[in-house]
Every structure is written in structure tokens, then in C-alpha cells.
Design an enzyme around this catalytic site. Structure first.
Site, PDB file in Angstrom:
ATOM      1  N   GLY A  20      13.750  27.256 -13.677  1.00  0.00           N
ATOM      2  CA  GLY A  20      12.960  28.229 -14.746  1.00  0.00           C
ATOM      3  C   GLY A  20      12.185  27.436 -15.940  1.00  0.00           C
ATOM      4  O   GLY A  20      11.332  28.253 -16.568  1.00  0.00           O
ATOM      5  N   GLY A  78      20.471  23.056 -12.508  1.00  0.00           N
ATOM      6  CA  GLY A  78      19.903  23.427 -11.574  1.00  0.00           C
ATOM      7  C   GLY A  78      18.653  24.506 -11.763  1.00  0.00           C
ATOM      8  O   GLY A  78      17.586  24.727 -11.540  1.00  0.00           O
ATOM      9  N   GLU A  79      19.424  25.659 -12.633  1.00  0.00           N
ATOM     10  CA  GLU A  79      18.854  26.839 -12.983  1.00  0.00           C
ATOM     11  C   GLU A  79      17.614  26.379 -13.925  1.00  0.00           C
ATOM     12  O   GLU A  79      16.494  26.965 -14.123  1.00  0.00           O
ATOM     13  CB  GLU A  79      19.620  27.892 -13.333  1.00  0.00           C
ATOM     14  CG  GLU A  79      20.547  28.429 -12.369  1.00  0.00           C
ATOM     15  CD  GLU A  79      21.568  27.451 -11.673  1.00  0.00           C
ATOM     16  OE1 GLU A  79      21.692  27.445 -10.618  1.00  0.00           O
ATOM     17  OE2 GLU A  79      22.156  26.908 -12.494  1.00  0.00           O
ATOM     18  N   PHE A  80      18.259  25.478 -14.906  1.00  0.00           N
ATOM     19  CA  PHE A  80      17.238  25.003 -15.807  1.00  0.00           C
ATOM     20  C   PHE A  80      15.926  24.532 -15.042  1.00  0.00           C
ATOM     21  O   PHE A  80      14.602  24.929 -15.641  1.00  0.00           O
ATOM     22  CB  PHE A  80      17.611  23.868 -16.778  1.00  0.00           C
ATOM     23  CG  PHE A  80      16.466  23.180 -17.727  1.00  0.00           C
ATOM     24  CD1 PHE A  80      16.127  23.744 -18.868  1.00  0.00           C
ATOM     25  CD2 PHE A  80      16.000  21.928 -17.365  1.00  0.00           C
ATOM     26  CE1 PHE A  80      15.492  23.229 -19.802  1.00  0.00           C
ATOM     27  CE2 PHE A  80      15.060  21.314 -18.079  1.00  0.00           C
ATOM     28  CZ  PHE A  80      14.709  22.057 -19.306  1.00  0.00           C
TER      29      PHE A  80
END
Length: 410
Positions: free
Chosen positions: A64, A59-61
């Protein structure tokens, strides 16, 4: 407090090793870090500078990713290294083409921090949303390597803002600049004396808006849907799936696409028991065109389709709200469809916003789901409101990359 932090890291390592004997994710966590520095040395030339992106998980990938890709577009000569903490991020994106190296992040110890930063030689480190690691942050600071947090978000209950949170507040002082999602986060940081922050918004809006404009077509899914209205249930867990099964029986005139968060054989088998006449996507790929579309329910049993599936929905149900928290609502909203999700959404500003705008509803039981489904199914404006909300909040990526250009000047 540092001694307590060290004990916590070692205890975590011990628990992961114990769990790795019977848990697949824990096993991947251990295996992926085995001989990690030797593998980094084989892949990365530490005589060259790199931009280091760290992501907790998938999810963070995705959050960002727009910044990473914009940097690569504007500065194609830049070398990029990615690290992941979680197997759910690394295993899915380990072959991502724009990175020169993709690795698991070694556990946060003084020794590992020195080795990793020496091995990848970062000119800049960018962490997305959260994950605050004392030794990595400290080592970057000692080496005068700029550290930025993008799409950061803070809440009053976090340890940084507690009387006993001095050690964790110190970690924040190692960050050169914060790009924050909301004003509340700005205000909270100011209460502890941190001023080096910009209100930029959430980079996910840029990512999902761009994806909605260029989503790949799925001909088999289109054939399955036909002309009937479709509910797309994304990133579901068992409590979500049990509710969707009741909804399916109550609305035989609708089609349902179920894309579970976990696609292991055991979970897929459990979903098939709830939807005994469903077809799996893997089976649909082997079916003759004439037979496609006969079933009411399509079970997605592979990775990578979910964000494109929302293009075929009239309503989205986002899973996770009966567990740790809901998954990504913005992917669905970007396609102009209203969303439904479970009760645990308090950590997600976009979920609160969509509810306030009338483009989403939170449910806690079957009766509430039935009501929300009927109301959103009749509301022709809700989807447009969701899409407008996403588009109005784009722009964080350009703001961040423009700021970063100051670090990239010759």
C-alpha cells in the site's frame, strides 16, 4: 456469532501473553500495545483530521505504500496515521518519515475501536489487502468515515462465501469501496451481493516497478559478485537454505547471495553451518577491498537490502514456499530475472502468472530445483518476460488515488 468473535479475540490475547514469555515477536506484540492510547495522545492532535492507513505487516505496507506516497505527493497538507498489527511491520517501519504517527493496532474490541477512532480522528480509512476487524469497521461506519480496501483479493474457500459466513459477510458491508486484484475477486463479491468494487489490480506492481527504476547501488555487493552469474535467494527459511546449499556445491562457477527472512543470531549461525566458507554482509563491510569477492556465498545479516539485491542476480529463489507461502516474487521479477520458489504458491496470482508465462518455476525437491535452475539459467528470455509482466500491470495506484480525490475536495 459476535459473542464467539469476542471470545476468539480474548483467547488470542491470552495466548499471545503466554507466548510472550519466551517468544520475541509475541513480547513485542504485548509491549508495543502497552499504554498505547496515552502514546497516541502524545503524538496525535485529534482536533485535526487524519488519513488512517492500516497494514497487517511489512508486506502489506510495501503493497500500500505507493498509494500513501502518491497521496502525500498530491496532498502534502494531509496528515497520515499508520497502524500495524504485526511486529514485523511496526518494528521495521516505525520511523517511516511520511507518517505523522505510527502505532500498533490495539486488539479489536468495542472499547478499543471507539478510543482509537476518537484519538486519530480519521477522515478516511484505508486497509490493504485484508484484515477485517468487526469493531473497527463498525465504528467507522457509525461515524460515517469512509473505509476502503485496496489490493483486495478473495478466494472461494474463505468464510465470507460459506453458508455459515453471515457474520463475516456483515463486516464487508461496512466497506465503502473495494479495489481488487483480479476478476475472480470481483465475481466472488457479486455472489454475496457486493457491487461497490473496482478491478484495479495490485498496487505492488507500481511499487516494485518504481523501485527497480531507482534502486540504490550496493558497491560491496557488486564487488562480491564480480563478473560471475549470481543467484539471489530472498526471504529464505531453513528448508529453502538446505536446498540452496546443495545448489551452491553443484555450481561452483556461480555466486550465491542468501538473504534470510529471519536474521536473528541463531538462524544466521545455522546458515553459516550450511555455508561454512561464506561471508556475512556485516563482515564484508569491514573487509579490505582486495579481499572482497573471494567467497562464493554472501549471507545478508541485516534488514533493508533485499529489494536492491535483485539487481545483481541472474536468477532469484524466493523463500517461504515450504511453509505458509512464498514471499514477494515481484521484487525480483521487476529487475528482469526469472524466479524459483517452493510448492506453496496457490494464494499468489502473480506466481501462477509467472509460471504460465515461463518466467518462474515451482519446485518441491532437490531434483526439481536442479532442473529449474539449469533451464532458467539457459533461458535468456525468461527475465525479460518477467519484467514485461510487471510493467504491464502497473497503474493501480493512479486509479485508486484518482478515486480518492473525490473525498479530498474542499
Amino acid at each position: 456469532m459476535l459473542w464467539l468473535y469476542n471470545i476468539g479475540i480474548q483467547l488470542y490475547a491470552l495466548l499471545i501473553r503466554i507466548f510472550s514469555t519466551f517468544n520475541t515477536k509475541a513480547s513485542l506484540f504485548i509491549q508495543g500495545r502497552r499504554n498505547i492510547f496515552a502514546r497516541i495522545a502524545q503524538k496525535i492532535d485529534n482536533r485535526q483530521k487524519h488519513i488512517w492507513f492500516h497494514f497487517a505487516s511489512l508486506g502489506e505496507f510495501e503493497q500500500g505504500r505507493s498509494v500513501l506516497e502518491k497521496i502525500k505527493e498530491q496532498y502534502p497538507e494531509k496528515k497520515i496515521v499508520i497502524t500495524f498489527f504485526s511486529p514485523s511491520g511496526y518494528e521495521i517501519r516505525k520511523n517511516y518519515a511520511l507518517a505523522d504517527g505510527i502505532f500498533y493496532l490495539p486488539l479489536d474490541t468495542a472499547s478499543n475501536a471507539k478510543k482509537l477512532i476518537a484519538a486519530i480522528n480519521p477522515e478516511l480509512a484505508i486497509f490493504t489487502k485484508y484484515e477485517y476487524w468487526y469493531y473497527y469497521f463498525s465504528e467507522l461506519n457509525k461515524n460515517n468515515i469512509p473505509l476502503l480496501i485496496i489490493s483486495g483479493i478473495f478466494r472461494p474457500g474463505q468464510v465470507f462465501f460459506k453458508p455459515y459466513g453471515g457474520f463475516h459477510r456483515k463486516m464487508l458491508t461496512f466497506v465503502n469501496h473495494f479495489f481488487l486484484q483480479n476478476q475472480e475477486s470481483m465475481t466472488l463479491l457479486k455472489t454475496i451481493g457486493i457491487q461497490n468494487a473496482t478491478l484495479s489490480g495490485d498496487t505492488r506492481f507500481d511499487r516494485v516497478a518504481a523501485h527497480a527504476r531507482s534502486a540504490k547501488k550496493l558497491d560491496l555487493v557488486q564487488s562480491f559478485c564480480g563478473t560471475q552469474p549470481v543467484l539471489v535467494a530472498g526471504s529464505t527459511w531453513p528448508p529453502d537454505e538446505q536446498l540452496i546449499a546443495k545448489l551452491c556445491k553443484a555450481h561452483p562457477d556461480w555466486k550465491f547471495i542468501v538473504a534470510p527472512h529471519e536474521i536473528g543470531e541463531t538462524h544466521i549461525n545455522e546458515i553459516e553451518k550450511l555455508f561454512p566458507e561464506a561471508v556475512k554482509y556485516s563482515a564484508l563491510q569491514k573487509t579490505t577491498n582486495a579481499a572482497v569477492g573471494n567467497q562464493q556465498v554472501l549471507i545478508i545479516d541485516n534488514i533493508g537490502l533485499l529489494s536492491a539485491l535483485y539487481a545483481y542476480g541472474k536468477i532469484a529463489y524466493i523463500g517461504g514456499g515450504f511453509g505458509a507461502g512464498i514471499h514477494n516474487t515481484l521484487e525480483a521479477a521487476a529487475f528482469g530475472i526469472p524466479v524459483i520458489f517452493g510448492p506453496r504458491y496457490d494464494k499468489f496470482q502473480e506466481a501462477k502468472d509467472l509460471i504460465a508465462l515461463g518466467a518462474a518455476k515451482s519446485i518441491s525437491n532437490w531434483d526439481e530445483l536442479s532442473t529449474a535452475f539449469n533451464e532458467l539459467g539457459k533461458n535468456k528470455e525468461a527475465g525479460l518476460i518477467a519484467k514485461d509482466y510487471v510493467n504491464a500491470k502497473t497503474g493501480a495506484t493512479d486509479q485508486i488515488v484518482n478515486f480518492l480525490s473525490g473525498y479530498f475536495k474542499p
